[in-house]
Design an enzyme around this catalytic site. Structure first.
Site, PDB file in Angstrom:
ATOM      1  N   SER A 132      12.779-105.780  21.710  1.00  0.00           N
ATOM      2  CA  SER A 132      13.549-104.821  22.506  1.00  0.00           C
ATOM      3  C   SER A 132      13.178-103.377  22.181  1.00  0.00           C
ATOM      4  O   SER A 132      13.158-102.511  23.051  1.00  0.00           O
ATOM      5  CB  SER A 132      15.044-105.021  22.247  1.00  0.00           C
ATOM      6  OG  SER A 132      15.460-106.265  22.766  1.00  0.00           O
ATOM      7  N   GLY A 242       9.020-105.704  37.443  1.00  0.00           N
ATOM      8  CA  GLY A 242       9.053-107.070  36.908  1.00  0.00           C
ATOM      9  C   GLY A 242      10.466-107.624  36.896  1.00  0.00           C
ATOM     10  O   GLY A 242      10.697-108.804  37.156  1.00  0.00           O
ATOM     11  N   ARG A 268      28.154-138.640  46.161  1.00  0.00           N
ATOM     12  CA  ARG A 268      28.978-139.242  45.114  1.00  0.00           C
ATOM     13  C   ARG A 268      30.427-139.379  45.568  1.00  0.00           C
ATOM     14  O   ARG A 268      31.036-138.408  46.040  1.00  0.00           O
ATOM     15  CB  ARG A 268      28.915-138.358  43.857  1.00  0.00           C
ATOM     16  CG  ARG A 268      29.774-138.815  42.722  1.00  0.00           C
ATOM     17  CD  ARG A 268      29.218-140.065  42.077  1.00  0.00           C
ATOM     18  NE  ARG A 268      30.037-140.480  40.951  1.00  0.00           N
ATOM     19  CZ  ARG A 268      29.749-141.509  40.163  1.00  0.00           C
ATOM     20  NH1 ARG A 268      28.656-142.218  40.397  1.00  0.00           N
ATOM     21  NH2 ARG A 268      30.537-141.834  39.169  1.00  0.00           N
ATOM     22  N   GLN A 279      39.536-130.803  45.244  1.00  0.00           N
ATOM     23  CA  GLN A 279      39.631-129.341  45.103  1.00  0.00           C
ATOM     24  C   GLN A 279      38.871-128.839  43.861  1.00  0.00           C
ATOM     25  O   GLN A 279      38.286-127.752  43.881  1.00  0.00           O
ATOM     26  CB  GLN A 279      41.098-128.938  45.021  1.00  0.00           C
ATOM     27  CG  GLN A 279      41.294-127.461  45.297  1.00  0.00           C
ATOM     28  CD  GLN A 279      42.755-127.060  45.214  1.00  0.00           C
ATOM     29  OE1 GLN A 279      43.448-127.377  44.249  1.00  0.00           O
ATOM     30  NE2 GLN A 279      43.215-126.356  46.214  1.00  0.00           N
ATOM     31  N   GLN A 336      27.863-130.080  35.623  1.00  0.00           N
ATOM     32  CA  GLN A 336      29.246-130.597  35.572  1.00  0.00           C
ATOM     33  C   GLN A 336      29.569-131.411  36.827  1.00  0.00           C
ATOM     34  O   GLN A 336      30.192-132.468  36.741  1.00  0.00           O
ATOM     35  CB  GLN A 336      30.211-129.401  35.425  1.00  0.00           C
ATOM     36  CG  GLN A 336      31.597-129.763  34.969  1.00  0.00           C
ATOM     37  CD  GLN A 336      31.624-130.287  33.530  1.00  0.00           C
ATOM     38  OE1 GLN A 336      30.687-130.096  32.768  1.00  0.00           O
ATOM     39  NE2 GLN A 336      32.684-130.993  33.201  1.00  0.00           N
ATOM     40  N   GLY A 339      28.140-134.745  36.659  1.00  0.00           N
ATOM     41  CA  GLY A 339      28.642-135.612  35.593  1.00  0.00           C
ATOM     42  C   GLY A 339      27.493-136.081  34.708  1.00  0.00           C
ATOM     43  O   GLY A 339      26.547-135.329  34.449  1.00  0.00           O
ATOM     44  N   GLU A 363      11.454-109.908  29.800  1.00  0.00           N
ATOM     45  CA  GLU A 363      11.389-108.667  30.579  1.00  0.00           C
ATOM     46  C   GLU A 363      12.643-107.797  30.366  1.00  0.00           C
ATOM     47  O   GLU A 363      13.137-107.131  31.271  1.00  0.00           O
ATOM     48  CB  GLU A 363      11.080-108.956  32.054  1.00  0.00           C
ATOM     49  CG  GLU A 363       9.753-109.705  32.158  1.00  0.00           C
ATOM     50  CD  GLU A 363       9.030-109.601  33.464  1.00  0.00           C
ATOM     51  OE1 GLU A 363       9.317-108.680  34.240  1.00  0.00           O
ATOM     52  OE2 GLU A 363       8.141-110.436  33.687  1.00  0.00           O
ATOM     53  N   GLY A 364      13.126-107.846  29.131  1.00  0.00           N
ATOM     54  CA  GLY A 364      14.301-107.080  28.743  1.00  0.00           C
ATOM     55  C   GLY A 364      15.509-107.993  28.681  1.00  0.00           C
ATOM     56  O   GLY A 364      15.910-108.562  29.702  1.00  0.00           O
TER      57      GLY A 364
HETATM   58  N1  CAA Z   1      11.716 -96.871  33.488  1.00  0.00           N
HETATM   59  C1  CAA Z   1      10.979 -95.758  33.289  1.00  0.00           C
HETATM   60  N2  CAA Z   1      10.958 -95.085  32.131  1.00  0.00           N
HETATM   61  C2  CAA Z   1      11.731 -95.558  31.136  1.00  0.00           C
HETATM   62  C3  CAA Z   1      12.516 -96.709  31.265  1.00  0.00           C
HETATM   63  C4  CAA Z   1      12.500 -97.366  32.505  1.00  0.00           C
HETATM   64  N3  CAA Z   1      13.215 -98.480  32.717  1.00  0.00           N
HETATM   65  N4  CAA Z   1      13.148 -96.937  30.091  1.00  0.00           N
HETATM   66  C5  CAA Z   1      12.789 -95.950  29.258  1.00  0.00           C
HETATM   67  N5  CAA Z   1      11.925 -95.130  29.892  1.00  0.00           N
HETATM   68  C6  CAA Z   1      11.303 -93.920  29.359  1.00  0.00           C
HETATM   69  C7  CAA Z   1      12.339 -92.864  29.002  1.00  0.00           C
HETATM   70  O1  CAA Z   1      12.663 -92.072  30.130  1.00  0.00           O
HETATM   71  C8  CAA Z   1      11.611 -92.073  27.934  1.00  0.00           C
HETATM   72  O2  CAA Z   1      10.687 -91.209  28.555  1.00  0.00           O
HETATM   73  P1  CAA Z   1      10.468 -89.698  28.000  1.00  0.00           P
HETATM   74  O3  CAA Z   1      10.135 -89.800  26.556  1.00  0.00           O
HETATM   75  O4  CAA Z   1       9.357 -89.179  28.858  1.00  0.00           O
HETATM   76  O5  CAA Z   1      11.770 -89.006  28.222  1.00  0.00           O
HETATM   77  C9  CAA Z   1      10.808 -93.153  27.218  1.00  0.00           C
HETATM   78  O6  CAA Z   1      10.689 -94.249  28.124  1.00  0.00           O
HETATM   79  C10 CAA Z   1      11.464 -93.650  25.946  1.00  0.00           C
HETATM   80  O7  CAA Z   1      12.745 -94.073  26.296  1.00  0.00           O
HETATM   81  P2  CAA Z   1      13.996 -93.841  25.329  1.00  0.00           P
HETATM   82  O8  CAA Z   1      13.935 -92.470  24.738  1.00  0.00           O
HETATM   83  O9  CAA Z   1      15.213 -94.200  26.123  1.00  0.00           O
HETATM   84  O10 CAA Z   1      13.651 -94.896  24.173  1.00  0.00           O
HETATM   85  P3  CAA Z   1      14.569 -95.949  23.460  1.00  0.00           P
HETATM   86  O11 CAA Z   1      13.756 -96.520  22.357  1.00  0.00           O
HETATM   87  O12 CAA Z   1      15.912 -95.402  23.148  1.00  0.00           O
HETATM   88  O13 CAA Z   1      14.783 -97.075  24.612  1.00  0.00           O
HETATM   89  C11 CAA Z   1      14.058 -99.064  25.801  1.00  0.00           C
HETATM   90  C12 CAA Z   1      13.674 -97.717  25.212  1.00  0.00           C
HETATM   91  C13 CAA Z   1      14.778 -98.828  27.115  1.00  0.00           C
HETATM   92  C14 CAA Z   1      14.984 -99.845  24.874  1.00  0.00           C
HETATM   93  C15 CAA Z   1      12.723 -99.803  25.993  1.00  0.00           C
HETATM   94  O14 CAA Z   1      12.080 -99.951  24.747  1.00  0.00           O
HETATM   95  C16 CAA Z   1      12.867-101.150  26.635  1.00  0.00           C
HETATM   96  O15 CAA Z   1      12.973-101.261  27.853  1.00  0.00           O
HETATM   97  N6  CAA Z   1      12.832-102.230  25.822  1.00  0.00           N
HETATM   98  C17 CAA Z   1      12.784-103.583  26.323  1.00  0.00           C
HETATM   99  C18 CAA Z   1      11.366-104.052  26.327  1.00  0.00           C
HETATM  100  C19 CAA Z   1      11.184-105.238  27.202  1.00  0.00           C
HETATM  101  O16 CAA Z   1      11.749-105.343  28.291  1.00  0.00           O
HETATM  102  N7  CAA Z   1      10.335-106.141  26.757  1.00  0.00           N
HETATM  103  C20 CAA Z   1       9.989-107.283  27.535  1.00  0.00           C
HETATM  104  C21 CAA Z   1       8.684-107.805  27.081  1.00  0.00           C
HETATM  105  S1  CAA Z   1       7.615-108.169  28.359  1.00  0.00           S
HETATM  106  C22 CAA Z   1       7.896-109.762  28.809  1.00  0.00           C
HETATM  107  O17 CAA Z   1       8.894-110.334  28.536  1.00  0.00           O
HETATM  108  C23 CAA Z   1       6.807-110.225  29.651  1.00  0.00           C
HETATM  109  C24 CAA Z   1       6.558-111.649  29.816  1.00  0.00           C
HETATM  110  O18 CAA Z   1       5.557-112.140  29.338  1.00  0.00           O
HETATM  111  C25 CAA Z   1       7.409-112.422  30.773  1.00  0.00           C
END
Ligand code: CAA
Length: 385
Positions: A132, A242, A268, A279, A336, A339, A363-364
């Site tokens: 994250s 994504g 069923r 219901q 559920q 069953g 993807e977050g």
């Molecule tokens: N869109 C655009 N820009 C974004 C953004 C978004 N959703 N989220 C953050 N940013 C930008 C911010 O605006 C900031 O830009 P500036 O420095 O120019 O102002 C920069 O990114 C850093 O952001 P923060 O200062 O808010 O940093 P933070 O560390 O506090 O937070 C976070 C960042 C939002 C937590 C980010 O790290 C995040 O989204 N983490 C999750 C990562 C993730 O989704 N990983 C998934 C892995 S990929 C995957 O799963 C693929 C697969 O194979 C299926």
């Protein structure tokens, strides 16, 4: 906002539905058991234009909009979320970044084969110690003349063993923190690029997920994607799109489970009548129906905003958060309603629950979607007051 689908949208949805029902469904249970990657299906998805749906035809894509993409994603996910994630990563996380940040030479050489489905792509952000908190990239990129030397490791990489091209995020200027992260396209077979073993997962078992390691991998500067230091921006922007795709995947998992539950409720009988006359079952079906519709509207709104080139960061996160939450709930209720039958592989809904779980993580995570939504809504409030 207009949620009406055009004739073209309906044709794409129907084509995806036909393909999913006729060519994916029959092997899904077996592939879930064996974890075998759906090579033939992915090849056919490429031939149908589903691997680079939103890419300009000039670069091998289908030139469609995000609404078409979510409709196709839902249909594929209804029968097999494993195939859907392969499609989603290639479309949203790989092709989008290449089309938006790549130069014409990169688009011709790398994007074209990916968007036309001849090659497969992977997106490499997460690391063994970084999920994250994605700004903390430990993978490094050091300049060496016209090349970059990449060292580090990535985790949980979808299409990890099967991809040809990998978008890898690496720290190229630690003093600049996240503004020092750059993106590179690595190619399978580059010396020092090792692919780990395929993970044995709870769900989406026939998609392949693995770790990667880089030891002194020499990557030409021609494979740097975007300007130095723009990698984190590219990573975040790719994830915004994504997340709409994963929301549609979650919706497909939910709607597939719901449709199976409705069908079963007619077949069923209990207490002398079909169970859908009870219901207890009607209330469950009604709840499932409301949740699915609400998720679909959130997803269509996010996709429409993307198509209209309006801000969709918050709306994409809202769609993913909600759709993944209800996918778990709906799949659970579908079991559920079935069953004991719901607990066995043959009736499919147990796979829906296992597949749904990952949509709350990749993807977050849902927790990250809350952060994204809260930060955006506070920004919007500040802008309007
Ligand atoms: N869109 C655009 N820009 C974004 C953004 C978004 N959703 N989220 C953050 N940013 C930008 C911010 O605006 C900031 O830009 P500036 O420095 O120019 O102002 C920069 O990114 C850093 O952001 P923060 O200062 O808010 O940093 P933070 O560390 O506090 O937070 C976070 C960042 C939002 C937590 C980010 O790290 C995040 O989204 N983490 C999750 C990562 C993730 O989704 N990983 C998934 C892995 S990929 C995957 O799963 C693929 C697969 O194979 C299926």
């Amino acid at each position: 906002m207009n949620f009406q689908l055009s004739e073209d949208h309906i044709a794409i949805r129907d084509a995806a539905r036909d393909f999913a029902q006729n060519e994916i469904a029959s092997s899904a249970i077996e592939r879930d058991l064996t974890g075998e990657f759906p090579y033939e299906i992915v090849k056919k998805l490429g031939e149908l234009g589903f691997m680079g749906m939103m890419v300009d035809p000039r670069w091998g894509g289908s030139g469609l909009d995000a609404v078409s993409y979510v409709l196709a994603m839902e249909e594929v996910s209804k029968v097999d979320a494993s195939c859907a994630v392969v499609m989603s990563v290639n479309n949203s996380l790989v092709c989008w970044g290449l089309e938006t940040y790549g130069n014409d030479e990169q688009k011709d050489r790398i994007l074209k084969p990916l968007a036309s489905g001849q090659k497969l792509g992977a997106y490499c952000l997460s690391e063994p110690g970084v999920g994250s908190d994605a700004t903390q990239q430990a993978t490094t990129a050091k300049r060496d003349g016209n090349n970059w030397i990449i060292d580090g490791a990535k985790n949980w990489i979808t299409n990890g063993t099967t991809a040809d091209y990998y978008i890898v995020f690496a720290q190229s200027d630690p003093a600049k923190k996240h503004k020092g992260i750059s993106a590179f396209v690595l190619e399978k077979g580059m010396p020092g690029f090792e692919i780990g073993k395929k993970e044995d997962k709870l769900g989406i078992r026939s998609s392949d997920t693995c770790s990667l390691s880089f030891t002194g991998v020499c990557v030409p500067d021609a494979n740097r994607l975007g300007d130095e230091g723009t990698g984190f921006k590219l990573a975040m922007e790719s994830l915004n799109g994504g997340r709409i795709g994963i929301a549609a995947q979650a919706l497909g998992i939910a709607s597939g489970a719901y449709e199976r539950a409705v069908k079963y409720s007619f077949e069923r009988h209990a207490f002398g009548k079909p169970i859908n006359q009870l219901q207890a079952i009607q209330f469950k079906l009604a709840d499932m129906c409301v949740k699915i519709d609400a998720a679909r509207l959130l997803i269509l709104r996010a996709a429409r905003l993307k198509d209209n080139h309006e801000s969709y960061i918050k709306e994409a996160a809202m769609a993913k958060l909600y759709a993944s939450t209800i996918a778990m709930e709906v799949a659970n209720q579908a079991i559920q309603i079935h069953g004991g039958y719901g607990y066995v592989r043959e009736y499919i809904v147990e796979r829906s629950l296992r597949d749904a779980k990952i949509t709350e993580i990749y993807e977050g995570t849902s927790e990250i979607q809350h952060i994204v939504i809260a930060r955006q809504l506070l920004k919007e409030y500040e802008l309007t007051t």
